[in-house]
Design an enzyme around this catalytic site. Sequence first.
Site, PDB file in Angstrom:
ATOM      1  N   SER A  10       0.820  -1.210   0.000  1.00 27.99           N
ATOM      2  CA  SER A  10       0.000   0.000   0.000  1.00 27.99           C
ATOM      3  C   SER A  10       0.856   1.264   0.000  1.00 27.99           C
ATOM      4  O   SER A  10       0.704   2.141  -0.853  1.00 27.99           O
ATOM      5  CB  SER A  10      -0.907   0.035   1.231  1.00 27.99           C
ATOM      6  OG  SER A  10      -1.334  -1.231   1.580  1.00 27.99           O
ATOM      7  N   ALA A 131      -3.396   4.149   3.272  1.00 26.77           N
ATOM      8  CA  ALA A 131      -3.562   3.580   1.935  1.00 26.77           C
ATOM      9  C   ALA A 131      -3.846   2.093   2.070  1.00 26.77           C
ATOM     10  O   ALA A 131      -3.467   1.474   3.063  1.00 26.77           O
ATOM     11  CB  ALA A 131      -2.302   3.798   1.111  1.00 26.77           C
ATOM     12  N   LYS A 187       3.004   7.823  18.862  1.00 23.79           N
ATOM     13  CA  LYS A 187       2.156   7.017  17.971  1.00 23.79           C
ATOM     14  C   LYS A 187       2.057   5.590  18.511  1.00 23.79           C
ATOM     15  O   LYS A 187       0.981   4.972  18.462  1.00 23.79           O
ATOM     16  CB  LYS A 187       2.731   7.023  16.542  1.00 23.79           C
ATOM     17  CG  LYS A 187       1.816   6.355  15.535  1.00 23.79           C
ATOM     18  CD  LYS A 187       2.039   6.892  14.132  1.00 23.79           C
ATOM     19  CE  LYS A 187       0.919   6.475  13.189  1.00 23.79           C
ATOM     20  NZ  LYS A 187       1.011   5.096  12.749  1.00 23.79           N
TER      21      LYS A 187
HETATM   22  P1  NAD Z   1       1.818  -3.948   2.870  1.00 23.04           P
HETATM   23  O1  NAD Z   1       1.686  -5.299   3.490  1.00 23.04           O
HETATM   24  O2  NAD Z   1       0.712  -3.428   2.016  1.00 23.04           O
HETATM   25  O3  NAD Z   1       3.132  -3.918   1.966  1.00 23.04           O
HETATM   26  C1  NAD Z   1       4.333  -4.467   2.353  1.00 23.04           C
HETATM   27  C2  NAD Z   1       4.972  -5.050   1.107  1.00 23.04           C
HETATM   28  O4  NAD Z   1       6.313  -5.390   1.406  1.00 23.04           O
HETATM   29  C3  NAD Z   1       4.292  -6.331   0.614  1.00 23.04           C
HETATM   30  O5  NAD Z   1       4.002  -6.193  -0.758  1.00 23.04           O
HETATM   31  C4  NAD Z   1       5.359  -7.407   0.838  1.00 23.04           C
HETATM   32  O6  NAD Z   1       5.321  -8.459  -0.124  1.00 23.04           O
HETATM   33  C5  NAD Z   1       6.617  -6.577   0.678  1.00 23.04           C
HETATM   34  N1  NAD Z   1       7.815  -7.202   1.228  1.00 23.04           N
HETATM   35  C6  NAD Z   1       8.011  -7.760   2.445  1.00 23.04           C
HETATM   36  N2  NAD Z   1       9.253  -8.238   2.554  1.00 23.04           N
HETATM   37  C7  NAD Z   1       9.852  -7.997   1.365  1.00 23.04           C
HETATM   38  C8  NAD Z   1      11.140  -8.291   0.848  1.00 23.04           C
HETATM   39  N3  NAD Z   1      12.060  -8.938   1.559  1.00 23.04           N
HETATM   40  N4  NAD Z   1      11.424  -7.902  -0.414  1.00 23.04           N
HETATM   41  C9  NAD Z   1      10.509  -7.256  -1.173  1.00 23.04           C
HETATM   42  N5  NAD Z   1       9.259  -6.959  -0.744  1.00 23.04           N
HETATM   43  C10 NAD Z   1       8.948  -7.329   0.516  1.00 23.04           C
HETATM   44  O7  NAD Z   1       2.152  -2.946   4.041  1.00 23.04           O
HETATM   45  P2  NAD Z   1       1.799  -1.393   4.154  1.00 23.04           P
HETATM   46  O8  NAD Z   1       0.373  -1.235   4.513  1.00 23.04           O
HETATM   47  O9  NAD Z   1       2.321  -0.671   2.959  1.00 23.04           O
HETATM   48  O10 NAD Z   1       2.621  -1.009   5.465  1.00 23.04           O
HETATM   49  C11 NAD Z   1       4.036  -0.891   5.493  1.00 23.04           C
HETATM   50  C12 NAD Z   1       4.410  -0.328   6.873  1.00 23.04           C
HETATM   51  O11 NAD Z   1       3.848   0.980   6.988  1.00 23.04           O
HETATM   52  C13 NAD Z   1       3.811  -1.136   8.041  1.00 23.04           C
HETATM   53  O12 NAD Z   1       4.695  -1.154   9.116  1.00 23.04           O
HETATM   54  C14 NAD Z   1       2.555  -0.368   8.392  1.00 23.04           C
HETATM   55  O13 NAD Z   1       2.150  -0.519   9.744  1.00 23.04           O
HETATM   56  C15 NAD Z   1       3.018   1.071   8.144  1.00 23.04           C
HETATM   57  N6  NAD Z   1       1.910   1.988   7.867  1.00 23.04           N
HETATM   58  C16 NAD Z   1       0.965   1.661   6.935  1.00 23.04           C
HETATM   59  C17 NAD Z   1      -0.074   2.548   6.694  1.00 23.04           C
HETATM   60  C18 NAD Z   1      -1.132   2.255   5.662  1.00 23.04           C
HETATM   61  O14 NAD Z   1      -2.107   3.018   5.573  1.00 23.04           O
HETATM   62  N7  NAD Z   1      -1.011   1.209   4.845  1.00 23.04           N
HETATM   63  C19 NAD Z   1      -0.132   3.762   7.403  1.00 23.04           C
HETATM   64  C20 NAD Z   1       0.859   4.069   8.344  1.00 23.04           C
HETATM   65  C21 NAD Z   1       1.880   3.157   8.562  1.00 23.04           C
HETATM   66  O1  KPL Z   2      -3.032   4.490  13.437  1.00 27.77           O
HETATM   67  C1  KPL Z   2      -4.119   3.979  13.577  1.00 27.77           C
HETATM   68  C2  KPL Z   2      -4.258   2.575  13.139  1.00 27.77           C
HETATM   69  O2  KPL Z   2      -5.360   2.117  12.868  1.00 27.77           O
HETATM   70  O3  KPL Z   2      -3.202   1.910  13.074  1.00 27.77           O
HETATM   71  C3  KPL Z   2      -5.250   4.746  14.246  1.00 27.77           C
HETATM   72  C4  KPL Z   2      -4.756   6.132  14.612  1.00 27.77           C
HETATM   73  C5  KPL Z   2      -5.691   4.009  15.461  1.00 27.77           C
HETATM   74  C6  KPL Z   2      -6.409   5.003  13.309  1.00 27.77           C
HETATM   75  O4  KPL Z   2      -7.171   3.889  13.042  1.00 27.77           O
END
Ligand code: NAD
Ligand code: KPL
Length: 308
Positions: A10, A131, A187
Amino acid sequence: MKWHILGAGSLGCLWAARLAEKNIPVRIILRNEGTLTRYIESPGIRLSNALRTQTQYHPIPAQLATDAEPIDCLLLACKAYDARAAVNAVAKRLHSNSLVILLQNGLGSQQAIQTLLPNVRCIAASSTEGAYLASPFHSVFAGQGHIYLGDLQEQSQPPPQQLLDNCLQAEIPCTWTTDIFTHLWRKLAVNCAINPFTVIYNCLNGELKQHPAVINNLCNELQLVLQAAGQVQAAQNLQQTVWSVIDKTSHNSSSMRQDVAQGRRTEISYITAFACAQSRALQCQTPTLFALHTQLQNALRKHGLSTT
Ligand code: NAD
Ligand code: KPL
């Protein structure tokens, strides 16, 4: 500056598309040959707005970790539990002037990566952007937010201006901070106080208003842990912050609850498990936190998911 984005999920696709849109050189690094083949057969990275009324296509070049190209700027966009292995796979391609941006939620993985790469400038991100993937390589930008970026070590270095200029040009809303740990701890505490309860009670964030006593107790305990860890600023007004986030995100299903609903591993080890480990190390009295972590593990077990 050329960017390499490791993890085309994402957030990885969201960042890649915004950089490519402004012609900033970017490559994505995919997990294996199978994923690379599927990507080559796809139209490329797609990015849609929240209502999915507009979608842009970006045929961004992709490669594997084994590619020989040196990496100047790496955005690590995988989950916290994959971060170490992912960085290990590209470590040989980094050099002493490389920048590594860590997008992971929670705490623990960032410190592990900096330990793995003692001579590389690791920059942690604390992001409130939202996302999700509609299909492989197709990200939907569901929630506008903001990103704080800051050095994990030697926080008095000058800001990485080229990186910040690229973000500005690509309309990636970020602010440089010399105190990224305040943002990361704050956070972490908010995620500890909301996400596990939404899994245990299987509810939206706003429905947590029915459980004020346990959430207030937990906030008081988290405040003790933050203060003991030297995070005085992050500890300030934690209860008010948590209730304000619950209010503002009342219709949200938390990220942890979404992971559980989709049968995906959660980042529990970097959220409640990290807070519990800190509490024990700093000899804090946090019975509500310990009970919450155990309850969360039980809930994950019931769903057949990993408890770490
Ligand atoms: P996601 O699962 O959508 O994407 C992670 C991607 O990394 C996957 O496609 C996976 O196959 C790939 N991956 C893992 N290991 C790999 C490797 N060795 N080589 C190549 N690709 C590899 O995750 P995301 O939602 O994008 O989240 C990423 C981080 O960001 C997480 O820690 C999440 O908590 C944080 N985050 C996400 C959001 C959100 O809205 N999605 C918001 C804030 C923080
Ligand atoms: O960061 C969040 C999450 O869902 O991981 C909150 C702030 C709790 C919003 O849903």
